[in-house]
Design a protein around this motif. Structure first.
Motif, short mmCIF file in Angstrom:
data_model
loop_
_atom_site.label_atom_id
_atom_site.label_comp_id
_atom_site.label_asym_id
_atom_site.label_seq_id
_atom_site.Cartn_x
_atom_site.Cartn_y
_atom_site.Cartn_z
N TRP A 2 -6.61 18.83 7.83
CA TRP A 2 -6.34 17.46 8.53
C TRP A 2 -5.87 17.91 9.77
O TRP A 2 -6.12 17.29 10.92
CB TRP A 2 -5.51 16.66 7.59
N ARG A 12 -5.76 9.21 3.93
CA ARG A 12 -5.20 7.92 4.57
C ARG A 12 -3.77 7.82 4.65
O ARG A 12 -3.25 7.30 5.60
CB ARG A 12 -5.60 6.74 3.87
N THR A 13 -3.16 8.56 3.76
CA THR A 13 -1.63 8.68 4.08
C THR A 13 -1.09 9.56 5.28
O THR A 13 -0.18 9.34 5.93
CB THR A 13 -1.15 9.50 3.09
N GLN A 63 -3.40 12.05 0.05
CA GLN A 63 -4.62 11.42 0.57
C GLN A 63 -4.55 11.39 1.88
O GLN A 63 -3.75 11.40 2.75
CB GLN A 63 -4.93 9.89 0.15
N GLU A 118 -3.24 9.70 8.01
CA GLU A 118 -3.62 9.21 9.15
C GLU A 118 -2.58 8.23 9.58
O GLU A 118 -2.66 7.47 10.39
CB GLU A 118 -4.99 8.76 8.78
N ARG A 119 -1.91 7.70 8.31
CA ARG A 119 -1.27 6.50 8.72
C ARG A 119 0.29 7.03 9.38
O ARG A 119 1.03 6.07 9.77
CB ARG A 119 -0.88 5.95 7.02
N SER A 168 0.79 -1.30 0.07
CA SER A 168 0.05 0.08 0.16
C SER A 168 0.80 1.19 -0.15
O SER A 168 0.29 2.29 -0.14
CB SER A 168 -0.83 0.05 1.30
N GLU A 169 2.23 1.32 0.29
CA GLU A 169 3.10 2.23 0.28
C GLU A 169 4.23 2.05 -1.03
O GLU A 169 5.13 2.68 -0.68
CB GLU A 169 3.66 2.32 1.53
#
Length: 530
Positions: free
Chosen positions: A134, A97-98, A95, A100-101, A59-60
């Motif tokens: 964010w 999600r990036t 994104q 938050e990761r 995913s990365e």
């Protein structure tokens, strides 16, 4: 940044010459050519990369991380004691999600970096706007690294400005949730005393007014208790404030929650769970006690220390502790807990909240109090001047705020170390500062300018805190009024109400000075007396 002078940051630069690191950095710059610009900018700030590595998760794909060690000047100015992680993303649409990761990615790093600050690069022209949106939702700050097309000096200036803006946008003094670890300040002697009492198998209680840091203290005690020997210690904290409204529902709810909290911890340590797993959905006292006893007494638990902490105990006990038959479950549960502590050297209980009656009252709802004169009460003291200074200066550094010594003195004189007063006053002051790095110094004059609006701003909260105190300490509230009005001399008040006076001192509402008693800063604010 107007007037940017890179030479101000170059003392003790941390530029690396490690051959292995340089190979990794070469590979990073091949994938992200802009990283070369970032490194030049960092070096102008007396800083450098100390690690770089490719992310392996599917995913990365194409992403990299790096660690930055900032130079001494920036570390001191922003309160940085560890490296800061940088995340490089090749995608031109950054994104959420990036974003938050980032905390999870941080856990994979070879060295543990700063937990509440990250830097990120993505070739997204809207990256800065997204980060602004964010970051306000999360308990960490993220700084965007400059895009290509600028000089190293411009990149250094923009990076420093972005770092300042992001940190200055936070107000860490406004923390309302419990704090632990590096965010916990003071209470050293109390923590040591509690740890020793628990080690000796004595039930303890921690009491104080609302907003005095009781939950933070208990959580920090639990953190230290477990971290001292994580394989042999289990600390369970149950907040009683969310118990059902109906008192008759308290016990079933509480025992079910305790069972749910205990089972995963017991499995984690490989301990006996059979009896607890087979409890009814809403167990009774005897059933829960026998099940927990089976676990505590099993040979697998012999070397494991268990502590169950009950916070906000007033939600369970209630204010009318002497009234018969209202809450018979209160002395029943306390009795069950006492018997478990007496029968098991590896089990103990900690209680915290507003009312100390749970340990000090002889009768609880028509029955003898099982904990009376057996458990030991502690009260939350105000922060010492040293601890209060540490809190203000350390959190200030993380927001790029500097404090003049005389400003710190005035703050302490206004709050006398009461945690709620101290944090709210400092929050008011920090909120009045500009974001520009050159203007984030707190002076005595600024403290005095903020004092009046601060008093107005907290007036209702202080009033509500005093109403809570009156519900659980009605006699003490009346005695406090006598002291305020100076109806009786100090000697007469103490002779007539010795227990109430002791509580008022322990709760930080009066202080003994020069043979008499004086209202504390909190009481003066609450009672409108200068």
């Amino acid at each position: 940044m107007v007037g940017f002078d890179p030479t101000a940051f170059l003392n003790k630069a941390v530029t690396s010459r490690d051959a292995r690191l340089l190979r990794h950095l070469k590979r990073l710059t091949e994938v992200f050519p802009v990283a070369a610009l970032h490194r030049e900018a960092l070096q102008m700030l007396g800083s450098d990369f100390i690690d770089a590595r490719e992310r392996k998760a599917p995913s990365e794909r194409g992403c990299w991380t790096a660690l930055v060690r900032f130079g001494e000047v920036i570390e001191r100015r922003f309160g940085l004691t560890r490296e800061v992680m940088v995340y490089y993303s090749p995608y031109d649409d950054l994104q959420l999600r990036t974003f938050e990761r980032l905390p999870r990615v941080q856990e994979d790093q070879p060295r543990r970096p700063t937990q509440d600050l990250f830097m990120i690069y993505a070739p997204d022209p809207l990256a800065e706007r997204k980060l602004d949106d964010w970051t306000v939702r999360e308990p960490f700050a993220v700084v965007g690294l400059p895009l290509a097309g600028v000089t190293p000096a411009e990149a250094a200036s923009r990076l420093l400005a972005a770092l300042t803006d992001r940190l200055a946008a936070r107000n860490l003094y406004e923390e309302t949730l419990p704090v632990t670890g590096r965010d916990f300040f003071g209470r050293k002697d109390l923590l040591i005393s509690l740890a020793e009492e628990l080690r000796r198998g004595r039930v303890c209680g921690v009491f104080g007014l609302r907003k005095t840091g009781k939950t933070s203290l208990v959580k920090e005690l639990g953190r230290r208790f477990e971290s001292a020997n994580s394989t042999k210690r289990i600390f369970i904290l149950r907040d009683l404030e969310d118990l059902p409204t109906e008192p008759e529902r308290h016990v079933p709810s509480l025992l079910a929650d305790l069972t749910t909290s205990l089972l995963p911890r017991l499995r984690e340590h490989g301990l006996r769970t059979h009896e607890l797993r087979h409890l009814p959905k809403e167990p009774e006292f005897g059933e829960f006690r026998r099940a927990l006893q089976a676990t505590l007494g099993d040979k697998s638990s012999a070397d494991v220390q268990f502590v169950i902490a009950f916070d906000e105990i007033e939600s369970f006990v209630g204010p009318e502790t002497a009234h018969a038959n209202q809450r018979p479950h209160v002395p029943e549960l306390l009795g069950a807990l006492r018997s478990l502590v007496q029968e098991n050297d590896n089990f103990n209980v900690l209680i915290s909240g507003l009312t100390s009656a749970v340990l000090e009252a002889g009768l609880l709802y028509g029955r003898e109090n099982p904990l009376f004169a057996w458990a030991k009460p502690f009260f939350m003291p105000p922060l010492s001047m040293e601890s209060a200074r540490d809190l203000v200066e350390e959190l200030g550094r993380r927001m790029a705020v500097e404090w003049k010594p005389e400003a710190l003195d005035v703050v302490y004189s206004l709050t006398e170390g009461h945690v709620f007063l101290h944090r709210t006053l400092c929050a008011r002051i920090a909120g009045a500062l500009p974001k520009d790095l050159s203007g984030r110094t707190v002076t005595e004059d600024l403290v005095l300018q903020c004092a009046r609006p601060w008093r107005r701003g907290i007036a209702e909260q202080v009033h509500q805190m005093m109403l809570s105190m009156r519900r659980f300490y009605p006699e003490e509230a009346d005695v406090l009024g006598l002291i305020r009005e100076e109806v009786l001399s100090s000697d007469e008040v103490e002779e007539a109400y010795p227990a109430a006076m002791n509580h008022l001192i322990n709760l930080g509402l009066i202080a003994e000075e020069g043979g008499g008693f004086q209202l504390t800063a909190f009481s003066r604010l609450a009672l409108g007396k200068k």
